[in-house]
Each structure stands twice: as structure tokens, then as C-alpha cells.
Design a protein around this motif. Structure first.
Motif, mmCIF file in Angstrom:
data_model
loop_
_atom_site.group_PDB
_atom_site.id
_atom_site.type_symbol
_atom_site.label_atom_id
_atom_site.label_comp_id
_atom_site.label_asym_id
_atom_site.label_seq_id
_atom_site.Cartn_x
_atom_site.Cartn_y
_atom_site.Cartn_z
ATOM 1 N N LEU A 160 0.855 -1.188 0.000
ATOM 2 C CA LEU A 160 0.000 0.000 0.000
ATOM 3 C C LEU A 160 0.894 1.244 0.000
ATOM 4 O O LEU A 160 0.980 1.986 0.975
ATOM 5 N N HIS A 161 1.554 1.481 -1.119
ATOM 6 C CA HIS A 161 2.588 2.521 -1.175
ATOM 7 C C HIS A 161 2.026 3.931 -1.058
ATOM 8 O O HIS A 161 2.631 4.785 -0.406
ATOM 9 N N LEU A 162 0.876 4.191 -1.651
ATOM 10 C CA LEU A 162 0.271 5.519 -1.520
ATOM 11 C C LEU A 162 -0.157 5.767 -0.078
ATOM 12 O O LEU A 162 0.023 6.871 0.452
ATOM 13 N N THR A 163 -0.693 4.734 0.567
ATOM 14 C CA THR A 163 -1.089 4.869 1.970
ATOM 15 C C THR A 163 0.137 5.080 2.855
ATOM 16 O O THR A 163 0.099 5.881 3.792
ATOM 17 N N ALA A 164 1.231 4.383 2.554
ATOM 18 C CA ALA A 164 2.477 4.605 3.305
ATOM 19 C C ALA A 164 2.934 6.049 3.142
ATOM 20 O O ALA A 164 3.349 6.700 4.119
ATOM 21 N N LEU A 165 2.844 6.581 1.913
ATOM 22 C CA LEU A 165 3.201 7.975 1.664
ATOM 23 C C LEU A 165 2.281 8.921 2.430
ATOM 24 O O LEU A 165 2.726 9.918 3.005
ATOM 25 N N LEU A 166 0.989 8.592 2.457
ATOM 26 C CA LEU A 166 0.032 9.391 3.217
ATOM 27 C C LEU A 166 0.433 9.450 4.682
ATOM 28 O O LEU A 166 0.374 10.509 5.314
ATOM 29 N N TYR A 167 0.895 8.322 5.222
ATOM 30 C CA TYR A 167 1.270 8.285 6.635
ATOM 31 C C TYR A 167 2.581 9.019 6.908
ATOM 32 O O TYR A 167 2.812 9.462 8.030
ATOM 33 N N VAL A 168 3.424 9.178 5.899
ATOM 34 C CA VAL A 168 4.576 10.070 6.051
ATOM 35 C C VAL A 168 4.067 11.498 6.249
ATOM 36 O O VAL A 168 4.545 12.243 7.114
ATOM 37 N N GLY A 169 3.069 11.861 5.442
ATOM 38 C CA GLY A 169 2.440 13.170 5.619
ATOM 39 C C GLY A 169 1.757 13.292 6.963
ATOM 40 O O GLY A 169 1.849 14.337 7.629
ATOM 41 N N PHE A 170 1.070 12.221 7.389
ATOM 42 C CA PHE A 170 0.443 12.217 8.712
ATOM 43 C C PHE A 170 1.485 12.466 9.804
ATOM 44 O O PHE A 170 1.239 13.199 10.762
ATOM 45 N N LEU A 171 2.632 11.823 9.657
ATOM 46 C CA LEU A 171 3.693 11.971 10.655
ATOM 47 C C LEU A 171 4.120 13.433 10.771
ATOM 48 O O LEU A 171 4.251 13.964 11.883
ATOM 49 N N ALA A 172 4.316 14.083 9.638
ATOM 50 C CA ALA A 172 4.696 15.502 9.650
ATOM 51 C C ALA A 172 3.586 16.353 10.270
ATOM 52 O O ALA A 172 3.850 17.259 11.074
ATOM 53 N N LEU A 173 2.327 16.047 9.923
ATOM 54 C CA LEU A 173 1.204 16.789 10.488
ATOM 55 C C LEU A 173 1.072 16.550 11.996
ATOM 56 O O LEU A 173 0.672 17.447 12.740
ATOM 57 N N CYS A 174 1.400 15.344 12.434
ATOM 58 C CA CYS A 174 1.346 15.040 13.874
ATOM 59 C C CYS A 174 2.369 15.868 14.649
ATOM 60 O O CYS A 174 2.087 16.355 15.746
ATOM 61 N N VAL A 175 3.553 16.017 14.082
ATOM 62 C CA VAL A 175 4.572 16.857 14.730
ATOM 63 C C VAL A 175 4.065 18.298 14.797
ATOM 64 O O VAL A 175 4.173 18.961 15.838
ATOM 65 N N ALA A 176 3.480 18.783 13.697
ATOM 66 C CA ALA A 176 2.925 20.141 13.687
ATOM 67 C C ALA A 176 1.782 20.267 14.690
ATOM 68 O O ALA A 176 1.672 21.274 15.401
ATOM 69 N N GLY A 177 0.923 19.240 14.756
ATOM 70 C CA GLY A 177 -0.175 19.251 15.710
ATOM 71 C C GLY A 177 0.309 19.281 17.145
ATOM 72 O O GLY A 177 -0.232 20.011 17.987
ATOM 73 N N LEU A 178 1.328 18.491 17.441
ATOM 74 C CA LEU A 178 1.905 18.470 18.788
ATOM 75 C C LEU A 178 2.409 19.858 19.177
ATOM 76 O O LEU A 178 2.107 20.359 20.259
ATOM 77 N N LEU A 179 3.158 20.471 18.282
ATOM 78 C CA LEU A 179 3.706 21.799 18.572
ATOM 79 C C LEU A 179 2.589 22.834 18.724
ATOM 80 O O LEU A 179 2.635 23.679 19.626
ATOM 81 N N GLY A 180 1.584 22.737 17.842
ATOM 82 C CA GLY A 180 0.474 23.684 17.912
ATOM 83 C C GLY A 180 -0.340 23.540 19.189
ATOM 84 O O GLY A 180 -0.663 24.534 19.838
ATOM 85 N N TRP A 181 -0.670 22.314 19.559
ATOM 86 C CA TRP A 181 -1.454 22.104 20.771
ATOM 87 C C TRP A 181 -0.652 22.482 22.007
ATOM 88 O O TRP A 181 -1.213 23.012 22.965
ATOM 89 N N ARG A 182 0.656 22.221 22.001
ATOM 90 C CA ARG A 182 1.477 22.603 23.158
ATOM 91 C C ARG A 182 1.493 24.112 23.352
ATOM 92 O O ARG A 182 1.536 24.595 24.485
ATOM 93 N N ARG A 183 1.442 24.858 22.240
ATOM 94 C CA ARG A 183 1.440 26.325 22.354
ATOM 95 C C ARG A 183 0.168 26.842 23.016
ATOM 96 O O ARG A 183 0.157 27.927 23.582
#
Length: 198
Positions: A160-183
Motif C-alpha cells: 500500500l505505497h500511496l497509503t504509506a506515503l500518506l502516513y509520512v504526511g500524517f507523521l509531519a502533520l502530527c509533529v505540527a499538531g503536537l507543537l500547535g497544541w502545546r502552544r
């Protein structure tokens, strides 16, 4: 790559982006994403992940209500971001450990899954993270990050290569979400102090 995988890509990315921004529209968009993933994961033999999407739909309904009602009867306003308590961590860890063990055994004995433990582990992490997201617990992002770090190679292994790529994007968004919620935590804490003094 299938049309189901393609159709799951866009609403999945949009959902995580909206969660990171604490936008209420993440819940209905996430439900649409879950429907596509039920079909996709069943086709791929990731049965726990397919079943997990059904649980995600139920949790999305709860999260939608929780975010709009402040978390309970008699409360008003939006649910604030907060830290996970020790009691919540203990309950999540215990439930997660039991759930992963039980699901691993079930998948090993009752299905043709080639990755029963990894399917069960990502399911357990995702359920804990979704509960935290419903309650706006900032540490839920760490659970999502851990799950995504397993999901990416797991989906690539299953083709599921497209889904794996999507989860790379999810990972980046999760880091952004963590930083945003911590603020938002200091502002939430300052409001609580002001309200207590009033």
C-alpha cells in the motif's frame, strides 16, 4: 494502488491537518476517510486496521460531541487542550497492553494475517491516540507519532505505497499538531487561573 487507496488519501490528509488546527470539521471528514479505509484494509488483509475504522467512526461521533459541548453535561464552550493525567496514562497503558495481546492472539488464530502483532500494536496505539484526541490531550500526538512510525513500513510491506506515503504526511502533520497544541497550553492554564481568581 487502487481507487480506494486514492480516495482515502485526500480526506485522510485533510482530516489530520484540521485536527492539528483544532477545527471541528475534522470529525465528519475523518468519518468519510474511515469508510474508504474499511474497504482498503479488508482487501489488504489488515483486518484489525479495518475493524479499527469502525471504532474510529464511533469515536469520531464522540469526539465531535466532546469538542462542541466542552466534554460533559453542564459545561459550556469549547473543550480546552490539556495534559494527560497519571491515572489516564495508567488506564491507557493497561487497556492497550491487554488489547494488543488479545488482538494478536485473535488475528494469529482466526485470520490469515501475515502481520498479527504489528496490526494489533498499531490498532492499540491508534485507539489510545484517538481517545486522547477526543479529549484534547496533548500527548495523544506522541501516540500518533509512534503509530505512524510503525504504519509507514507496515503499509509499504503490504504493497500500500500511496497509503504509506500518506502516513509520512500524517507523521509531519502530527509533529505540527503536537507543537500547535502545546502552544495553547499556557494560554489555557492562564485562563484557568484567572477564572479561579474571579
Amino acid at each position: 494502488m487502487s481507487w480506494t487507496e486514492v480516495l482515502g488519501f485526500v480526506p485522510g490528509a485533510l482530516c489530520v491537518w484540521l485536527v492539528a488546527r483544532q477545527h471541528i470539521a475534522n470529525w465528519p471528514i475523518g468519518i468519510a476517510n474511515n469508510v474508504f479505509f474499511i474497504v482498503l484494509f479488508t482487501q489488504a488483509g489488515l483486518y484489525a486496521d479495518a475493524g479499527l475504522q469502525i471504532v474510529f467512526i464511533a469515536l469520531a461521533a464522540y469526539g465531535w460531541w466532546s469538542w462542541t459541548h466542552g466534554g460533559g453535561p453542564g459545561t459550556t464552550g469549547a473543550l480546552p487542550v490539556r495534559r494527560t493525567t497519571r491515572t489516564e496514562w495508567a488506564a491507557l497503558a493497561a487497556a492497550g497492553a491487554v488489547g494488543v495481546l488479545a488482538l494478536t492472539l485473535l488475528l494469529s488464530r482466526a485470520t490469515d494475517s501475515t502481520v498479527p502483532f504489528w496490526d494489533a500494536l498499531t490498532t492499540g496505539l491508534s485507539l489510545a491516540a484517538t481517545y486522547g484526541q477526543c479529549r484534547k490531550l496533548v500527548e495523544s500526538w506522541w501516540l500518533w507519532i509512534a503509530a505512524d512510525l510503525i504504519y509507514i513500513p507496515l503499509y509499504a510491506y503490504k504493497g500500500l505505497h500511496l497509503t504509506a506515503l500518506l502516513y509520512v504526511g500524517f507523521l509531519a502533520l502530527c509533529v505540527a499538531g503536537l507543537l500547535g497544541w502545546r502552544r495553547t497550553l499556557p494560554a489555557a492554564g492562564a485562563r484557568t487561573v484567572r477564572e479561579a481568581r474571579a
